[in-house]
Design a protein around this motif. Structure first.
Motif, PDB file in Angstrom:
ATOM      1  N   GLN A  98       0.845  -1.204   0.000  1.00 20.99           N
ATOM      2  CA  GLN A  98       0.000   0.000   0.000  1.00 20.99           C
ATOM      3  C   GLN A  98       0.882   1.257   0.000  1.00 20.99           C
ATOM      4  OE1 GLN A  98      -3.308   0.558  -0.163  1.00 20.99           O
ATOM      5  NE2 GLN A  98      -2.933   2.770   0.129  1.00 20.99           N
ATOM      6  N   LEU A  99       1.907   1.253   0.882  1.00 15.70           N
ATOM      7  CA  LEU A  99       2.803   2.411   0.956  1.00 15.70           C
ATOM      8  C   LEU A  99       3.557   2.589  -0.372  1.00 15.70           C
ATOM      9  CD1 LEU A  99       3.998   4.630   2.866  1.00 15.70           C
ATOM     10  CD2 LEU A  99       5.811   3.014   3.421  1.00 15.70           C
ATOM     11  N   LYS A 100       3.999   1.472  -0.948  1.00 18.67           N
ATOM     12  CA  LYS A 100       4.724   1.545  -2.229  1.00 18.67           C
ATOM     13  C   LYS A 100       3.843   2.139  -3.325  1.00 18.67           C
ATOM     14  CE  LYS A 100       7.306  -1.873  -3.672  1.00 18.67           C
ATOM     15  NZ  LYS A 100       8.138  -3.056  -3.906  1.00 18.67           N
ATOM     16  N   SER A 101       2.554   1.764  -3.285  1.00 18.89           N
ATOM     17  CA  SER A 101       1.667   2.262  -4.340  1.00 18.89           C
ATOM     18  C   SER A 101       1.446   3.776  -4.201  1.00 18.89           C
ATOM     19  CB  SER A 101       0.332   1.515  -4.320  1.00 18.89           C
ATOM     20  OG  SER A 101      -0.400   1.894  -3.177  1.00 18.89           O
ATOM     21  N   GLU A 102       1.634   4.294  -2.970  1.00 17.46           N
ATOM     22  CA  GLU A 102       1.498   5.745  -2.767  1.00 17.46           C
ATOM     23  C   GLU A 102       2.761   6.491  -3.215  1.00 17.46           C
ATOM     24  OE1 GLU A 102       0.583   6.054   1.418  1.00 17.46           O
ATOM     25  OE2 GLU A 102      -1.198   4.803   1.157  1.00 17.46           O
ATOM     26  N   HIS A 103       3.872   5.747  -3.354  1.00 17.81           N
ATOM     27  CA  HIS A 103       5.164   6.360  -3.747  1.00 17.81           C
ATOM     28  C   HIS A 103       5.792   5.541  -4.862  1.00 17.81           C
ATOM     29  CE1 HIS A 103       4.957   8.871  -0.144  1.00 17.81           C
ATOM     30  NE2 HIS A 103       4.528   7.789   0.479  1.00 17.81           N
ATOM     31  N   PRO A 104       5.182   5.515  -6.039  1.00 17.42           N
ATOM     32  CA  PRO A 104       5.693   4.648  -7.099  1.00 17.42           C
ATOM     33  C   PRO A 104       7.144   4.961  -7.461  1.00 17.42           C
ATOM     34  CG  PRO A 104       3.953   6.125  -7.900  1.00 17.42           C
ATOM     35  CD  PRO A 104       4.026   6.310  -6.430  1.00 17.42           C
ATOM     36  N   GLY A 105       7.931   3.899  -7.624  1.00 14.76           N
ATOM     37  CA  GLY A 105       9.317   4.063  -8.062  1.00 14.76           C
ATOM     38  C   GLY A 105      10.310   4.383  -6.946  1.00 14.76           C
ATOM     39  N   VAL A 106       9.805   4.618  -5.729  1.00 20.70           N
ATOM     40  CA  VAL A 106      10.730   4.963  -4.626  1.00 20.70           C
ATOM     41  C   VAL A 106      11.282   3.664  -4.022  1.00 20.70           C
ATOM     42  CG1 VAL A 106      10.933   6.090  -2.359  1.00 20.70           C
ATOM     43  CG2 VAL A 106       9.494   7.121  -4.141  1.00 20.70           C
ATOM     44  N   PRO A 107      12.618   3.514  -3.955  1.00 22.02           N
ATOM     45  CA  PRO A 107      13.168   2.253  -3.446  1.00 22.02           C
ATOM     46  C   PRO A 107      12.879   2.030  -1.960  1.00 22.02           C
ATOM     47  CG  PRO A 107      14.926   3.842  -3.859  1.00 22.02           C
ATOM     48  CD  PRO A 107      13.661   4.461  -4.373  1.00 22.02           C
ATOM     49  N   VAL A 108      12.759   0.739  -1.624  1.00 21.28           N
ATOM     50  CA  VAL A 108      12.435   0.363  -0.239  1.00 21.28           C
ATOM     51  C   VAL A 108      13.666  -0.262   0.413  1.00 21.28           C
ATOM     52  CG1 VAL A 108      10.968  -1.084   1.233  1.00 21.28           C
ATOM     53  CG2 VAL A 108      10.035  -0.073  -0.863  1.00 21.28           C
ATOM     54  N   VAL A 109      14.095   0.331   1.525  1.00 20.50           N
ATOM     55  CA  VAL A 109      15.171  -0.237   2.345  1.00 20.50           C
ATOM     56  C   VAL A 109      14.509  -0.872   3.558  1.00 20.50           C
ATOM     57  CG1 VAL A 109      17.265   0.241   3.668  1.00 20.50           C
ATOM     58  CG2 VAL A 109      16.766   1.596   1.623  1.00 20.50           C
ATOM     59  N   THR A 110      14.750  -2.168   3.739  1.00 20.63           N
ATOM     60  CA  THR A 110      14.073  -2.892   4.816  1.00 20.63           C
ATOM     61  C   THR A 110      15.072  -3.451   5.820  1.00 20.63           C
ATOM     62  OG1 THR A 110      12.184  -3.404   3.434  1.00 20.63           O
ATOM     63  CG2 THR A 110      12.571  -4.874   5.280  1.00 20.63           C
ATOM     64  N   TYR A 111      14.870  -3.068   7.051  1.00 21.92           N
ATOM     65  CA  TYR A 111      15.677  -3.592   8.161  1.00 21.92           C
ATOM     66  C   TYR A 111      15.446  -5.106   8.218  1.00 21.92           C
ATOM     67  CZ  TYR A 111      17.451  -3.420  13.062  1.00 21.92           C
ATOM     68  OH  TYR A 111      18.160  -3.571  14.225  1.00 21.92           O
ATOM     69  N   VAL A 112      16.502  -5.872   8.497  1.00 18.11           N
ATOM     70  CA  VAL A 112      16.340  -7.332   8.512  1.00 18.11           C
ATOM     71  C   VAL A 112      15.321  -7.817   9.540  1.00 18.11           C
ATOM     72  CG1 VAL A 112      18.557  -8.014   7.500  1.00 18.11           C
ATOM     73  CG2 VAL A 112      18.390  -7.604   9.963  1.00 18.11           C
ATOM     74  N   ASN A 113      14.996  -6.973  10.513  1.00 18.11           N
ATOM     75  CA  ASN A 113      13.948  -7.325  11.486  1.00 18.11           C
ATOM     76  C   ASN A 113      12.590  -7.195  10.789  1.00 18.11           C
ATOM     77  OD1 ASN A 113      16.349  -6.640  12.916  1.00 18.11           O
ATOM     78  ND2 ASN A 113      15.172  -6.428  14.798  1.00 18.11           N
ATOM     79  N   SER A 114      12.317  -8.134   9.900  1.00 18.58           N
ATOM     80  CA  SER A 114      11.111  -8.100   9.065  1.00 18.58           C
ATOM     81  C   SER A 114      10.877  -9.508   8.522  1.00 18.58           C
ATOM     82  CB  SER A 114      11.334  -7.129   7.886  1.00 18.58           C
ATOM     83  OG  SER A 114      12.527  -7.470   7.197  1.00 18.58           O
ATOM     84  N   SER A 115       9.653  -9.764   8.041  1.00 17.09           N
ATOM     85  CA  SER A 115       9.342 -11.102   7.535  1.00 17.09           C
ATOM     86  C   SER A 115       9.944 -11.305   6.142  1.00 17.09           C
ATOM     87  CB  SER A 115       7.824 -11.272   7.451  1.00 17.09           C
ATOM     88  OG  SER A 115       7.339 -10.444   6.410  1.00 17.09           O
ATOM     89  N   ALA A 116      10.028 -12.572   5.723  1.00 14.10           N
ATOM     90  CA  ALA A 116      10.534 -12.896   4.380  1.00 14.10           C
ATOM     91  C   ALA A 116       9.649 -12.232   3.320  1.00 14.10           C
ATOM     92  CB  ALA A 116      10.558 -14.407   4.187  1.00 14.10           C
ATOM     93  N   GLU A 117       8.359 -12.208   3.575  1.00 17.21           N
ATOM     94  CA  GLU A 117       7.428 -11.617   2.602  1.00 17.21           C
ATOM     95  C   GLU A 117       7.696 -10.130   2.416  1.00 17.21           C
ATOM     96  OE1 GLU A 117       3.395 -12.801   3.826  1.00 17.21           O
ATOM     97  OE2 GLU A 117       2.992 -12.656   1.655  1.00 17.21           O
TER      98      GLU A 117
END
Ligand code: 13P
Ligand code: SF4
Length: 304
Positions: A98-117
């Motif tokens: 949902q957040l990505k769809s609000e900011h198309p094309g903006v790269p996502v950096v994800t802390y490893v404290n997150s699910s595989a999905e």
């Protein structure tokens, strides 16, 4: 009894060609018996390169999942299936999309404290040890940082040229360390340095002499000429800090710095896990491949 259980664990590790990895927050007796202890980054690297058939991951679920993502041919055991991370649960694949769809094309950096999905929907992962390097490696001027608002805001201070879209996730353990508790400790020990983890609230890390990952704390305290430290992270870190520097004094910044999930795994759980070769952590192949891309991009960034 204590020695007996340790010997049984060691024998089973040998029998199954298994390696025991333990995060720096594990109980002392689990760290003591581990083949390798480390922070999230070091353990991801070990999981990727080990030639063991079985990885016994003493940590929380997302860490074992990272090992399963990076080592598809190996059996990854998480002795306590109920050891989760509340911060990791604060963002889901759906809410991230949902957040990505609000900011198309903006790269996502994800802390490893997150699910595989969640990792599967990310461009690159980071740990607290390499978050700044990861962010600096991206040419984009704007980025989405999930899920830790505190790590994200701490990194953002060093890269004012970039715009961050933060997720309001947090670590309940680190956020229980209040400004008042730290001020009180500093008053009691005016000659001590205050070191804290970037998962700490911004008003707390603003008071720190040094902010770093768990392994960063070992290096800093071992090489510092200071003799006294106030430590602002989960209590499990004290075990190796005291082992590494027996001549130095370490005080926990707050008695609230206990992560209930990190404290679940006992030696009995490790033994049972090796006897039954369960619980096994697996990741569906389609998600694994995408999540691996985000982890591999992180691991490709050279370490210091
Ligand atoms: P690091 O080991 O990467 O410093 O992370 C700490 C943590 O909170 C893991 O849950
Ligand atoms: Fe999660 Fe915080 Fe526990 Fe680490 S210390 S596992 S971030 S809740």
């Amino acid at each position: 009894m204590g020695e007996d259980i340790r010997n049984q664990i060691k024998e089973l590790l040998k029998k199954h060609n298994a390696v025991l990895l333990a995060h720096n927050y594990m109980r002392d007796e689990v760290q003591e018996i581990a083949d390798i202890t480390g922070d999230s980054l070091a353990l991801s690297i070990e999981a990727a390169k080990t030639d063991a058939d079985v990885i016994v991951f003493c940590g929380v679920h997302f860490m074992a999942e990272s090992a399963a993502i990076l080592s598809p041919g190996k059996k990854v055991l998480l002795p306590r299936a109920d050891a989760g991370c509340p911060m990791a649960d604060m963002v889901t694949a759906e809410t991230l999309q949902q957040l990505k769809s609000e900011h198309p094309g903006v790269p996502v950096v994800t802390y490893v404290n997150s699910s595989a999905e969640v990792k599967a929907y990310s461009d690159i992962c980071c740990t607290s040890a390499n978050a700044l390097k990861v962010v600096r490696s991206l040419p984009a001027e704007e980025l989405i940082f999930v899920p830790d608002r505190n790590l994200g805001r701490w990194v953002a201070k060093f890269v004012p040229e970039k715009r961050f879209i933060f997720w309001e996730g947090y670590c309940p353990t680190h956020e229980r360390m209040t400004l008042q508790a730290v001020l009180q400790k500093k008053q009691e020990h005016p000659d001590a340095l205050f070191i804290c983890h970037p998962e700490s609230a911004p008003q707390v890390s603003a008071l720190a002499d040094h902010v770093c990952s768990t392994s960063g704390m070992y290096d800093y305290c071992r090489t510092s000429s200071a003799k006294k430290f106030i430590i602002g992270t989960e209590a499990g870190i004290l075990y190796k800090l005291r082992l590494d520097s027996p001549d130095k004094e370490f005080r926990l910044a707050s008695p609230a710095l206990f992560c209930p999930n990190m404290k679940l795994t006992s030696l009995e759980d490790v033994l049972l896990s090796l006897q039954t070769l369960s619980p096994v952590v697996t990741v569906p192949e389609e998600i694994r491949l995408k999540a691996k891309g985000a982890l591999d991009r992180m691991l490709a960034i050279p370490r210091d």
